[in-house]
Design an enzyme around this catalytic site. Sequence first.
Site, mmCIF file in Angstrom:
data_model
loop_
_atom_site.group_PDB
_atom_site.id
_atom_site.type_symbol
_atom_site.label_atom_id
_atom_site.label_comp_id
_atom_site.label_asym_id
_atom_site.label_seq_id
_atom_site.Cartn_x
_atom_site.Cartn_y
_atom_site.Cartn_z
ATOM 1 N N ASP A 132 38.595 -20.478 6.039
ATOM 2 C CA ASP A 132 37.835 -19.274 5.666
ATOM 3 C C ASP A 132 38.807 -18.133 5.365
ATOM 4 O O ASP A 132 39.921 -18.114 5.871
ATOM 5 C CB ASP A 132 36.948 -18.823 6.839
ATOM 6 C CG ASP A 132 35.741 -19.723 7.051
ATOM 7 O OD1 ASP A 132 35.472 -20.593 6.211
ATOM 8 O OD2 ASP A 132 35.065 -19.529 8.082
ATOM 9 N N MET A 133 38.347 -17.155 4.584
ATOM 10 C CA MET A 133 39.186 -15.982 4.338
ATOM 11 C C MET A 133 38.662 -14.823 5.184
ATOM 12 O O MET A 133 37.455 -14.576 5.212
ATOM 13 C CB MET A 133 39.184 -15.615 2.857
ATOM 14 C CG MET A 133 40.205 -14.545 2.508
ATOM 15 S SD MET A 133 41.899 -14.959 2.985
ATOM 16 C CE MET A 133 42.342 -16.155 1.732
ATOM 17 N N GLN A 161 37.952 -14.140 -2.289
ATOM 18 C CA GLN A 161 36.874 -13.141 -2.245
ATOM 19 C C GLN A 161 36.853 -12.301 -3.524
ATOM 20 O O GLN A 161 37.857 -11.666 -3.878
ATOM 21 C CB GLN A 161 37.108 -12.213 -1.045
ATOM 22 C CG GLN A 161 37.075 -12.929 0.294
ATOM 23 C CD GLN A 161 37.886 -12.213 1.350
ATOM 24 O OE1 GLN A 161 38.962 -11.695 1.063
ATOM 25 N NE2 GLN A 161 37.403 -12.199 2.585
ATOM 26 N N ARG A 182 36.469 -22.298 -2.250
ATOM 27 C CA ARG A 182 35.141 -21.685 -2.099
ATOM 28 C C ARG A 182 35.275 -20.238 -2.596
ATOM 29 O O ARG A 182 36.169 -19.514 -2.176
ATOM 30 C CB ARG A 182 34.735 -21.675 -0.624
ATOM 31 C CG ARG A 182 33.416 -20.941 -0.377
ATOM 32 C CD ARG A 182 33.231 -20.614 1.097
ATOM 33 N NE ARG A 182 33.254 -21.799 1.924
ATOM 34 C CZ ARG A 182 33.612 -21.774 3.217
ATOM 35 N NH1 ARG A 182 33.970 -20.656 3.800
ATOM 36 N NH2 ARG A 182 33.606 -22.883 3.922
ATOM 37 N N ALA A 187 33.064 -10.471 2.869
ATOM 38 C CA ALA A 187 32.172 -10.013 3.937
ATOM 39 C C ALA A 187 32.733 -8.897 4.803
ATOM 40 O O ALA A 187 32.054 -8.437 5.717
ATOM 41 C CB ALA A 187 31.824 -11.203 4.838
ATOM 42 N N HIS A 225 24.033 -16.344 -1.972
ATOM 43 C CA HIS A 225 22.560 -16.430 -1.932
ATOM 44 C C HIS A 225 21.958 -15.690 -3.110
ATOM 45 O O HIS A 225 20.754 -15.467 -3.171
ATOM 46 C CB HIS A 225 22.050 -15.828 -0.610
ATOM 47 C CG HIS A 225 22.828 -16.303 0.562
ATOM 48 N ND1 HIS A 225 23.844 -15.572 1.134
ATOM 49 C CD2 HIS A 225 22.782 -17.472 1.226
ATOM 50 C CE1 HIS A 225 24.392 -16.267 2.118
ATOM 51 N NE2 HIS A 225 23.762 -17.431 2.191
ATOM 52 N N ARG A 287 26.362 -10.771 9.333
ATOM 53 C CA ARG A 287 25.108 -11.167 8.657
ATOM 54 C C ARG A 287 24.134 -9.992 8.644
ATOM 55 O O ARG A 287 23.412 -9.777 7.680
ATOM 56 C CB ARG A 287 24.458 -12.376 9.350
ATOM 57 C CG ARG A 287 25.321 -13.619 9.446
ATOM 58 C CD ARG A 287 25.688 -14.263 8.124
ATOM 59 N NE ARG A 287 26.680 -13.669 7.284
ATOM 60 C CZ ARG A 287 28.002 -13.842 7.385
ATOM 61 N NH1 ARG A 287 28.506 -14.540 8.342
ATOM 62 N NH2 ARG A 287 28.817 -13.282 6.520
HETATM 63 C C1 LIG Z 1 28.950 -20.812 2.684
HETATM 64 C C2 LIG Z 1 29.516 -19.432 2.767
HETATM 65 C C3 LIG Z 1 30.791 -19.243 3.264
HETATM 66 C C4 LIG Z 1 31.352 -17.954 3.319
HETATM 67 N N1 LIG Z 1 32.652 -17.791 3.698
HETATM 68 C C5 LIG Z 1 33.215 -16.549 3.660
HETATM 69 C C6 LIG Z 1 34.589 -16.337 3.934
HETATM 70 O O1 LIG Z 1 35.345 -17.258 4.219
HETATM 71 N N2 LIG Z 1 35.071 -15.063 3.864
HETATM 72 C C7 LIG Z 1 34.278 -14.000 3.528
HETATM 73 O O2 LIG Z 1 34.770 -12.874 3.450
HETATM 74 N N3 LIG Z 1 32.962 -14.181 3.277
HETATM 75 C C8 LIG Z 1 32.421 -15.413 3.324
HETATM 76 N N4 LIG Z 1 31.076 -15.568 3.047
HETATM 77 C C9 LIG Z 1 30.204 -14.373 2.954
HETATM 78 C C10 LIG Z 1 30.190 -13.773 1.577
HETATM 79 O O3 LIG Z 1 31.417 -13.160 1.304
HETATM 80 C C11 LIG Z 1 29.070 -12.711 1.463
HETATM 81 O O4 LIG Z 1 29.305 -11.696 2.400
HETATM 82 C C12 LIG Z 1 27.684 -13.251 1.689
HETATM 83 O O5 LIG Z 1 27.516 -14.518 1.146
HETATM 84 C C13 LIG Z 1 26.649 -12.307 1.056
HETATM 85 O O6 LIG Z 1 26.846 -12.224 -0.324
HETATM 86 P P1 LIG Z 1 25.920 -12.969 -1.411
HETATM 87 O O7 LIG Z 1 26.845 -13.593 -2.410
HETATM 88 O O8 LIG Z 1 25.031 -13.911 -0.729
HETATM 89 O O9 LIG Z 1 25.162 -11.848 -2.164
HETATM 90 P P2 LIG Z 1 24.503 -10.452 -1.715
HETATM 91 O O10 LIG Z 1 25.011 -9.458 -2.691
HETATM 92 O O11 LIG Z 1 24.643 -10.175 -0.248
HETATM 93 O O12 LIG Z 1 23.003 -10.755 -1.976
HETATM 94 C C14 LIG Z 1 22.569 -10.853 -3.286
HETATM 95 C C15 LIG Z 1 21.125 -11.242 -3.353
HETATM 96 O O13 LIG Z 1 20.927 -12.503 -2.690
HETATM 97 C C16 LIG Z 1 19.629 -12.534 -2.161
HETATM 98 N N5 LIG Z 1 19.663 -12.691 -0.704
HETATM 99 C C17 LIG Z 1 20.692 -12.457 0.105
HETATM 100 N N6 LIG Z 1 20.349 -12.733 1.380
HETATM 101 C C18 LIG Z 1 19.076 -13.104 1.364
HETATM 102 C C19 LIG Z 1 18.135 -13.491 2.344
HETATM 103 N N7 LIG Z 1 18.430 -13.513 3.656
HETATM 104 N N8 LIG Z 1 16.890 -13.823 1.951
HETATM 105 C C20 LIG Z 1 16.549 -13.773 0.652
HETATM 106 N N9 LIG Z 1 17.396 -13.403 -0.319
HETATM 107 C C21 LIG Z 1 18.627 -13.071 0.023
HETATM 108 C C22 LIG Z 1 18.977 -11.211 -2.511
HETATM 109 O O14 LIG Z 1 18.340 -11.335 -3.741
HETATM 110 C C23 LIG Z 1 20.177 -10.307 -2.653
HETATM 111 O O15 LIG Z 1 19.932 -9.170 -3.427
HETATM 112 C C24 LIG Z 1 30.548 -16.840 2.933
HETATM 113 C C25 LIG Z 1 29.264 -17.043 2.430
HETATM 114 C C26 LIG Z 1 28.749 -18.306 2.329
HETATM 115 C C27 LIG Z 1 27.380 -18.492 1.748
#
Ligand SMILES: Cc1cc2nc3c(=O)[nH]c(=O)nc-3n(C[C@H](O)[C@H](O)[C@H](O)COP(=O)(O)OP(=O)(O)OC[C@H]3O[C@@H](n4cnc5c(N)ncnc54)[C@H](O)[C@@H]3O)c2cc1C
Length: 305
Positions: A132-133, A161, A182, A187, A225, A287
């Site tokens: 992970d980063m 990222q 990935r 985050a 997501h 989260r």
């Molecule tokens: C498998 C995985 C591994 C990850 N690993 C890392 C890592 O190693 N380092 C790191 O810094 N970050 C990591 N992350 C987190 C990532 O960086 C984001 O902070 C996180 O995924 C939220 O961004 P998003 O791309 O989902 O879009 P966002 O901009 O948060 O969301 C965009 C849209 O997605 C939809 N959405 C989001 N959440 C929901 C919900 N609960 N219900 C319904 N719709 C929703 C909505 O339409 C929202 O407007 C990881 C994420 C995932 C999925």
Amino acid sequence: MEKLLRNFFLFLSKSKFLTKLAKKYGLRFGASRFVAGETMEQAVKTIKELNKKRLSVTVDYLGEFVDNEKEANEIADQCILAIDAIAKENLDAQISLKMTSMGLDISNEVVMNNMQRILERAKENHVFVTIDMEDYSRCEKTLEIFKQLKEKYDNVGTVLQAYLYRTEQDLRDLSKYNPNLRLVKGAYKESPEVAYPAKNDVDENYKKLIKLHLDNGHYTAVATHDDAIINYTKEIVDKFHIPREQFEFQMLYGIRPEKQLDLVREGYKMRVYVPYGTDWYGYFMRRLAERPANVAFVLKGIFKK
Ligand SMILES: Cc1cc2nc3c(=O)[nH]c(=O)nc-3n(C[C@H](O)[C@H](O)[C@H](O)COP(=O)(O)OP(=O)(O)OC[C@H]3O[C@@H](n4cnc5c(N)ncnc54)[C@H](O)[C@@H]3O)c2cc1C
């Protein structure tokens, strides 16, 4: 208001005092929506349920910002147990881990020893490991370690990222390692000196990185997501005839479970990130920072008996 809440939860996520308190009191406040349990047995149960629905998994023994060698070694031992469980139970699962939980903040020697132990066991059992980063201050070191490990092991990948300005160059530099990456938005709370402050810029950079990595012929996990990013990925893989074996979608456990199943039904590979363990606090706070709607859910959890 949304930004304020986000900063508040990201600030809370770094509290060592609250992390300790949370460990002592167990999974609370609705954290079990995002965390599969405190033990590997509970995680295995969840992984089996997900696998039954044709969802692949990457499992993460929670732990971060570890500052003593004993604890780092114990977390590495837990990762090895997770690999053994994946092999024994024949699970469709990989593992994810964080460099600070392996001892990044202690010494290079500690982190490399732990990573080699883990990657050896993972190699024997054909298990893939993703690093992970974490926050920006650990990015350079994490990539250096990844490169060293990748020289020796094929079963290791890492994360880039989209919110960081440096990432496009990192992605180009890593290309010669044929890396399984990935790609995520990011985050952590970062300064505008190192990361795009505007969501739009992050999204545009994210799309650019996805296209670049796929174009270079490397395996790409699109971890989001966000429907706009998912749809963009679907469009470009169709347009450029990218084979399904070259990419997958990933989402976090407990977030958009219906969308995860939709993607499986459409024939895409979909992997769920399943965290477990007692050190759930920092992960849970990030989260909450991502989505204020989650906070209402948590408040209900607090007042519900
Ligand atoms: C498998 C995985 C591994 C990850 N690993 C890392 C890592 O190693 N380092 C790191 O810094 N970050 C990591 N992350 C987190 C990532 O960086 C984001 O902070 C996180 O995924 C939220 O961004 P998003 O791309 O989902 O879009 P966002 O901009 O948060 O969301 C965009 C849209 O997605 C939809 N959405 C989001 N959440 C929901 C919900 N609960 N219900 C319904 N719709 C929703 C909505 O339409 C929202 O407007 C990881 C994420 C995932 C999925």
